[in-house]
Design a protein around this motif. Structure first.
Motif, PDB file in Angstrom:
ATOM      1  N   ARG A  12     -54.154  59.030 -98.543  1.00 58.34           N
ATOM      2  CA  ARG A  12     -55.120  58.798 -97.466  1.00 58.34           C
ATOM      3  C   ARG A  12     -56.031  60.013 -97.288  1.00 58.34           C
ATOM      4  O   ARG A  12     -57.235  59.861 -97.022  1.00 58.34           O
ATOM      5  CB  ARG A  12     -54.398  58.475 -96.153  1.00 58.34           C
ATOM      6  CG  ARG A  12     -55.384  58.059 -95.057  1.00 58.34           C
ATOM      7  CD  ARG A  12     -54.702  57.536 -93.822  1.00 58.34           C
ATOM      8  NE  ARG A  12     -53.907  58.552 -93.166  1.00 58.34           N
ATOM      9  CZ  ARG A  12     -53.059  58.318 -92.173  1.00 58.34           C
ATOM     10  NH1 ARG A  12     -52.904  57.077 -91.722  1.00 58.34           N
ATOM     11  NH2 ARG A  12     -52.378  59.292 -91.620  1.00 58.34           N
ATOM     12  N   LYS A  49     -59.577  60.368 -91.513  1.00 60.09           N
ATOM     13  CA  LYS A  49     -58.965  61.159 -90.431  1.00 60.09           C
ATOM     14  C   LYS A  49     -59.781  62.438 -90.265  1.00 60.09           C
ATOM     15  O   LYS A  49     -59.389  63.526 -90.723  1.00 60.09           O
ATOM     16  CB  LYS A  49     -57.499  61.435 -90.795  1.00 60.09           C
ATOM     17  CG  LYS A  49     -56.598  61.651 -89.613  1.00 60.09           C
ATOM     18  CD  LYS A  49     -55.153  61.573 -90.013  1.00 60.09           C
ATOM     19  CE  LYS A  49     -54.235  62.267 -89.024  1.00 60.09           C
ATOM     20  NZ  LYS A  49     -54.317  61.821 -87.637  1.00 60.09           N
ATOM     21  N   TYR A 106     -61.709  63.406 -83.429  1.00 59.55           N
ATOM     22  CA  TYR A 106     -60.637  63.480 -82.440  1.00 59.55           C
ATOM     23  C   TYR A 106     -61.125  63.841 -81.047  1.00 59.55           C
ATOM     24  O   TYR A 106     -60.359  63.745 -80.078  1.00 59.55           O
ATOM     25  CB  TYR A 106     -59.492  64.373 -82.943  1.00 59.55           C
ATOM     26  CG  TYR A 106     -58.620  63.526 -83.846  1.00 59.55           C
ATOM     27  CD1 TYR A 106     -57.521  62.864 -83.359  1.00 59.55           C
ATOM     28  CD2 TYR A 106     -59.002  63.284 -85.159  1.00 59.55           C
ATOM     29  CE1 TYR A 106     -56.774  62.008 -84.155  1.00 59.55           C
ATOM     30  CE2 TYR A 106     -58.273  62.432 -85.976  1.00 59.55           C
ATOM     31  CZ  TYR A 106     -57.154  61.798 -85.459  1.00 59.55           C
ATOM     32  OH  TYR A 106     -56.440  60.938 -86.240  1.00 59.55           O
ATOM     33  N   GLU A 137     -57.156  50.937 -80.972  1.00 61.99           N
ATOM     34  CA  GLU A 137     -55.924  51.727 -81.159  1.00 61.99           C
ATOM     35  C   GLU A 137     -55.754  52.734 -80.038  1.00 61.99           C
ATOM     36  O   GLU A 137     -56.613  52.875 -79.173  1.00 61.99           O
ATOM     37  CB  GLU A 137     -55.934  52.419 -82.524  1.00 61.99           C
ATOM     38  CG  GLU A 137     -57.064  53.388 -82.741  1.00 61.99           C
ATOM     39  CD  GLU A 137     -57.016  54.068 -84.116  1.00 61.99           C
ATOM     40  OE1 GLU A 137     -55.941  54.134 -84.731  1.00 61.99           O
ATOM     41  OE2 GLU A 137     -58.073  54.549 -84.547  1.00 61.99           O
ATOM     42  N   ALA A 180     -53.846  58.389 -80.857  1.00 62.36           N
ATOM     43  CA  ALA A 180     -53.343  58.821 -82.167  1.00 62.36           C
ATOM     44  C   ALA A 180     -52.256  57.864 -82.651  1.00 62.36           C
ATOM     45  O   ALA A 180     -51.303  58.268 -83.291  1.00 62.36           O
ATOM     46  CB  ALA A 180     -52.801  60.246 -82.080  1.00 62.36           C
ATOM     47  N   GLY A 189     -52.923  53.185 -90.372  1.00 60.95           N
ATOM     48  CA  GLY A 189     -51.742  54.033 -90.200  1.00 60.95           C
ATOM     49  C   GLY A 189     -50.662  53.771 -91.237  1.00 60.95           C
ATOM     50  O   GLY A 189     -50.419  52.626 -91.635  1.00 60.95           O
ATOM     51  N   ILE A 190     -50.009  54.843 -91.610  1.00 61.86           N
ATOM     52  CA  ILE A 190     -48.885  54.738 -92.542  1.00 61.86           C
ATOM     53  C   ILE A 190     -47.667  54.193 -91.792  1.00 61.86           C
ATOM     54  O   ILE A 190     -46.915  53.382 -92.326  1.00 61.86           O
ATOM     55  CB  ILE A 190     -48.662  56.102 -93.220  1.00 61.86           C
ATOM     56  CG1 ILE A 190     -49.850  56.332 -94.173  1.00 61.86           C
ATOM     57  CG2 ILE A 190     -47.328  56.163 -93.963  1.00 61.86           C
ATOM     58  CD1 ILE A 190     -50.084  57.727 -94.594  1.00 61.86           C
ATOM     59  N   THR A 191     -47.522  54.560 -90.543  1.00 59.72           N
ATOM     60  CA  THR A 191     -46.445  53.976 -89.727  1.00 59.72           C
ATOM     61  C   THR A 191     -46.720  52.490 -89.498  1.00 59.72           C
ATOM     62  O   THR A 191     -45.783  51.679 -89.505  1.00 59.72           O
ATOM     63  CB  THR A 191     -46.329  54.714 -88.373  1.00 59.72           C
ATOM     64  OG1 THR A 191     -46.501  56.105 -88.601  1.00 59.72           O
ATOM     65  CG2 THR A 191     -44.993  54.452 -87.714  1.00 59.72           C
ATOM     66  N   GLY A 211     -47.064  55.730 -84.830  1.00 62.13           N
ATOM     67  CA  GLY A 211     -47.790  56.738 -85.596  1.00 62.13           C
ATOM     68  C   GLY A 211     -46.796  57.786 -86.053  1.00 62.13           C
ATOM     69  O   GLY A 211     -45.658  57.822 -85.558  1.00 62.13           O
ATOM     70  N   THR A 212     -47.221  58.638 -86.946  1.00 64.86           N
ATOM     71  CA  THR A 212     -46.330  59.689 -87.438  1.00 64.86           C
ATOM     72  C   THR A 212     -45.809  60.537 -86.277  1.00 64.86           C
ATOM     73  O   THR A 212     -44.617  60.809 -86.186  1.00 64.86           O
ATOM     74  CB  THR A 212     -47.085  60.571 -88.450  1.00 64.86           C
ATOM     75  OG1 THR A 212     -47.465  59.744 -89.542  1.00 64.86           O
ATOM     76  CG2 THR A 212     -46.234  61.723 -88.941  1.00 64.86           C
TER      77      THR A 212
END
Ligand code: PMP
Length: 306
Positions: free
Chosen positions: A60, A157, A162, A191, A194, A217-219, A255-256
């Motif tokens: 990513r 990202k 942010y 979303e 974060a 998201g990876i999660t 999320g992570t």
């Protein structure tokens, strides 16, 4: 663990205290950087530290650099090696967080992304919970809209993006909530500041599609795989209206950093019965087994450091 914390900076592992950039740095002035947040989980039985979905995070990051037009100075394989070397050097035997960043390192005035030198750095620190995931979060829908793909693309990202998240999170905190959910310019659920959003409704697990200005998201992907393969749930990626959040059976953020964070209320309305929903609780427990390398079928997601 060694007494000094080490980081990766300018091509070498150096003490964190020596990894410094100038106030002239482009990325500091204009937010022209992209980054990742990666967790490592200590498994005391295995005496092992597992880095969760390391490759996917660097893939990513590569995508984020492509969108920004940066040339990432390392391959994904090299980044995985650098990460393991860095964590080993620190000797961590506890849960950790890793923050690789690719940034415009030029010390110049002027906003652009092309033809400027790009640097790469990474730090690694011991890390516990990012938000309270035990009692259920009080969430407020933000008055700040999520940035659109042709403003600052959320699928990259990007550091500067942010500020959008920070506006939403601070508004939520100042209004007495724990976290914010942002809507798109069209008014659909996008979303958290974060975290990605999932709701359980009509026996299905529903989340906004990737083109609703979310970070992919990876999660989010982990949850979809676990819910389908382990809990036999149908996953639906579709547009979600704000008021569906008020009537769904369960709601959680993931999320992570946040891991699996159940939501107990939205805009002062209880989600389901209020508190932590039964599915969210089960998912959370299973997720912690997966990330600590305790589930064989998902062990490929865990990169052993030692
Ligand atoms: N959305 C945003 C805006 C985020 O910052 C994060 C955290 N990286 C997420 C979603 C969740 O992504 P992941 O599961 O890959 O950490």
């Amino acid at each position: 663990m060694s007494d000094t914390i080490y980081s990766y900076f300018n091509g070498e592992i150096v003490p964190l205290a020596d990894a410094k950039i100038s106030i002239l740095t482009h990325a500091f002035n204009y937010g022209t950087a992209c980054f990742e947040g990666i967790r490592g989980y200590w498994n005391p039985e295995d005496e092992q530290l597992y880095l969760f979905r390391l490759r996917e995070h660097f893939e990513r990051l590569l995508g984020s650099t492509k969108i920004l037009g940066f040339k990432l100075p390392h391959t994904v394989d090299e980044l995985c090696t650098i990460t393991r070397d860095l964590v080993r050097k620190n000797g961590f035997r506890e849960d950790i967080y890793l923050r690789p960043t690719c940034y415009i390192s030029a010390e110049v005035i002027g906003v652009k992304l092309n033809d400027l030198p790009v640097g790469f750095c990474m730090y690694s620190l011991p890390f516990g919970a990012y938000i309270d995931i035990e009692k259920g979060l009080k969430v407020g829908v933000s008055s700040w809209k999520r940035i659109d793909d042709n403003m600052i693309p959320a699928r990259a990202k990007v550091a500067g993006a942010y500020v959008n998240s920070a506006f939403a999170k601070s508004e939520a905190l100042l209004n007495g909530f724990d976290e914010a959910i942002m809507l798109t310019s069209e008014g659909h659920v996008s979303e958290g500041s974060a975290e990605n959003v999932f709701m359980l409704a009509g026996g299905k697990l529903i989340t906004p599609p990737v083109n609703e200005n979310v970070l992919v998201g990876i999660t989010r992907n982990t949850v979809m795989r676990i819910a389908r393969e382990n809990f036999d749930l149908e996953i639906v990626e579709r547009v979600i209206d704000r008021t569906e959040l008020y009537t769904c059976d369960e709601l959680f953020l993931c999320g992570t950093g946040a891991q699996i964070a159940p939501v107990s209320s939205v805009d002062h309305r209880p989600v389901g019965e209020g508190g932590v929903g039964p599915f969210s609780k089960k998912l959370q427990q299973y997720y912690f087994d997966v990330v600590r390398g305790k589930v064989d079928k998902f062990k490929e997601w865990c990169t052993a450091v030692y």
